[in-house]
Design a protein around this motif. Structure first.
Motif, PDB file in Angstrom:
ATOM      1  N   LEU A  11      37.469  47.849  49.820  1.00  0.00           N
ATOM      2  CA  LEU A  11      36.701  46.598  49.913  1.00  0.00           C
ATOM      3  C   LEU A  11      35.474  46.640  49.011  1.00  0.00           C
ATOM      4  O   LEU A  11      35.121  45.625  48.389  1.00  0.00           O
ATOM      5  N   LEU A  12      34.832  47.797  48.927  1.00  0.00           N
ATOM      6  CA  LEU A  12      33.680  47.947  48.034  1.00  0.00           C
ATOM      7  C   LEU A  12      34.101  47.737  46.582  1.00  0.00           C
ATOM      8  O   LEU A  12      33.424  47.012  45.838  1.00  0.00           O
ATOM      9  N   THR A  13      35.215  48.319  46.200  1.00  0.00           N
ATOM     10  CA  THR A  13      35.713  48.151  44.833  1.00  0.00           C
ATOM     11  C   THR A  13      36.016  46.690  44.532  1.00  0.00           C
ATOM     12  O   THR A  13      35.634  46.165  43.473  1.00  0.00           O
ATOM     13  N   LEU A  14      36.674  46.010  45.451  1.00  0.00           N
ATOM     14  CA  LEU A  14      36.980  44.595  45.253  1.00  0.00           C
ATOM     15  C   LEU A  14      35.713  43.745  45.267  1.00  0.00           C
ATOM     16  O   LEU A  14      35.593  42.781  44.494  1.00  0.00           O
ATOM     17  N   GLY A  15      34.756  44.081  46.144  1.00  0.00           N
ATOM     18  CA  GLY A  15      33.492  43.345  46.178  1.00  0.00           C
ATOM     19  C   GLY A  15      32.712  43.483  44.885  1.00  0.00           C
ATOM     20  O   GLY A  15      32.152  42.500  44.375  1.00  0.00           O
ATOM     21  N   ILE A  16      32.671  44.695  44.333  1.00  0.00           N
ATOM     22  CA  ILE A  16      32.000  44.910  43.044  1.00  0.00           C
ATOM     23  C   ILE A  16      32.706  44.127  41.948  1.00  0.00           C
ATOM     24  O   ILE A  16      32.063  43.485  41.112  1.00  0.00           O
ATOM     25  N   THR A  17      34.033  44.144  41.969  1.00  0.00           N
ATOM     26  CA  THR A  17      34.803  43.398  40.970  1.00  0.00           C
ATOM     27  C   THR A  17      34.501  41.910  41.064  1.00  0.00           C
ATOM     28  O   THR A  17      34.235  41.261  40.043  1.00  0.00           O
TER      29      THR A  17
ATOM     30  N   VAL B 141      40.993  36.525  42.640  1.00  0.00           N
ATOM     31  CA  VAL B 141      41.953  37.559  43.026  1.00  0.00           C
ATOM     32  C   VAL B 141      41.279  38.617  43.902  1.00  0.00           C
ATOM     33  O   VAL B 141      41.830  39.038  44.934  1.00  0.00           O
ATOM     34  N   ALA B 142      40.083  39.051  43.520  1.00  0.00           N
ATOM     35  CA  ALA B 142      39.370  40.081  44.282  1.00  0.00           C
ATOM     36  C   ALA B 142      39.061  39.599  45.696  1.00  0.00           C
ATOM     37  O   ALA B 142      39.304  40.318  46.676  1.00  0.00           O
TER      38      ALA B 142
ATOM     39  N   LYS C 113      40.472  39.389  51.595  1.00  0.00           N
ATOM     40  CA  LYS C 113      40.881  38.662  52.798  1.00  0.00           C
ATOM     41  C   LYS C 113      42.143  39.261  53.401  1.00  0.00           C
ATOM     42  O   LYS C 113      42.245  39.407  54.624  1.00  0.00           O
ATOM     43  N   ILE C 114      43.085  39.652  52.570  1.00  0.00           N
ATOM     44  CA  ILE C 114      44.312  40.273  53.087  1.00  0.00           C
ATOM     45  C   ILE C 114      43.966  41.562  53.834  1.00  0.00           C
ATOM     46  O   ILE C 114      44.423  41.791  54.957  1.00  0.00           O
TER      47      ILE C 114
ATOM     48  N   ALA D 274      37.067  30.750  46.959  1.00  0.00           N
ATOM     49  CA  ALA D 274      37.887  31.160  45.819  1.00  0.00           C
ATOM     50  C   ALA D 274      39.187  30.373  45.786  1.00  0.00           C
ATOM     51  O   ALA D 274      39.637  29.934  44.712  1.00  0.00           O
ATOM     52  N   ALA D 275      39.801  30.158  46.938  1.00  0.00           N
ATOM     53  CA  ALA D 275      41.052  29.389  46.998  1.00  0.00           C
ATOM     54  C   ALA D 275      40.820  27.939  46.599  1.00  0.00           C
ATOM     55  O   ALA D 275      41.717  27.294  46.045  1.00  0.00           O
ATOM     56  N   ALA D 276      39.620  27.416  46.860  1.00  0.00           N
ATOM     57  CA  ALA D 276      39.281  26.040  46.487  1.00  0.00           C
ATOM     58  C   ALA D 276      38.932  25.928  45.006  1.00  0.00           C
ATOM     59  O   ALA D 276      38.672  24.837  44.511  1.00  0.00           O
TER      60      ALA D 276
END
Length: 185
Positions: free
Chosen positions: A30-36, A48-49, A54-55, A118-120
């Motif tokens: 989650l940290l990696t995706l949050g930084i991305t 995408v991140a 969310k998944i 993000a989806a919006a």
């Protein structure tokens, strides 16, 4: 709670270690995706991140958090460590409980909000999804450290129980050796 027998204790310990390490790994992901999501200049990459977060948040955060808390409680209550006998166990319990509550009431809602944006088509960079996993990772590493080192000694309750058991053991040895009244204060 009754003491766990050796096979049960080992099984719960393996489960606890597995879910706790998984929770730490999930937090690093989650940290990696949050930084991305926060640092990327691409709205598509941020989308995408945040959707990937969310998944993970929907499927893994709560089951791993609760499994870690429950298995830790079973271990502490079903072994000689106890829940309130040693300071490191008390600290570990409260930190785990706090991080579970923060996961439920702060992390997941933030992830859901950013994933919806993000989806919006309007992903917004949010530092909270870098800070929260950073703090969680540091907390889990601290919990792991105190689990290995077991610092700080017994609590006041633990000291009283240890003294009572020691006096009881001395009295038992004295009875076996035929000495009356020895070891009892």
């Amino acid at each position: 709670m009754q003491q766990l027998n050796r096979p049960a204790r080992r099984a719960v310990l393996v489960l606890h270690l597995a879910v706790s390490v998984s929770w730490l790994g999930l937090t690093l992901g989650l940290l990696t995706l949050g930084i991305t999501g926060y640092t990327t200049g691409s709205p598509e990459m941020a989308t995408v991140a945040y959707r990937a977060m969310k998944i993970f948040g929907d499927w893994l955060v709560l089951p791993l958090a609760f499994a870690s808390l429950v298995s830790g409680l079973v271990l502490s209550l079903g072994t000689a460590w106890g829940l309130a006998r040693h300071r490191w166990v008390v600290v570990k319990f409260w930190l785990t409980l706090i991080t579970v509550l923060l996961s439920v009431f702060s992390l997941r809602p933030s992830i859901n909000r950013l994933a919806a944006e993000a989806a919006a088509g309007t992903p917004v960079a949010d530092i909270s999804l870098v800070v929260a996993p950073s703090v969680a990772t540091a907390t889990y590493l601290f919990i792991t450290t105190i689990s290995v080192l077991k610092p700080w000694g017994p609590t006041a309750r633990g000291s009283r129980l240890r003294q009572a058991l020691t006096a009881e053991a001395r009295a038992g040895r004295a009875r076996r050796n035929g000495i009356e009244g020895a070891g009892v204060r």
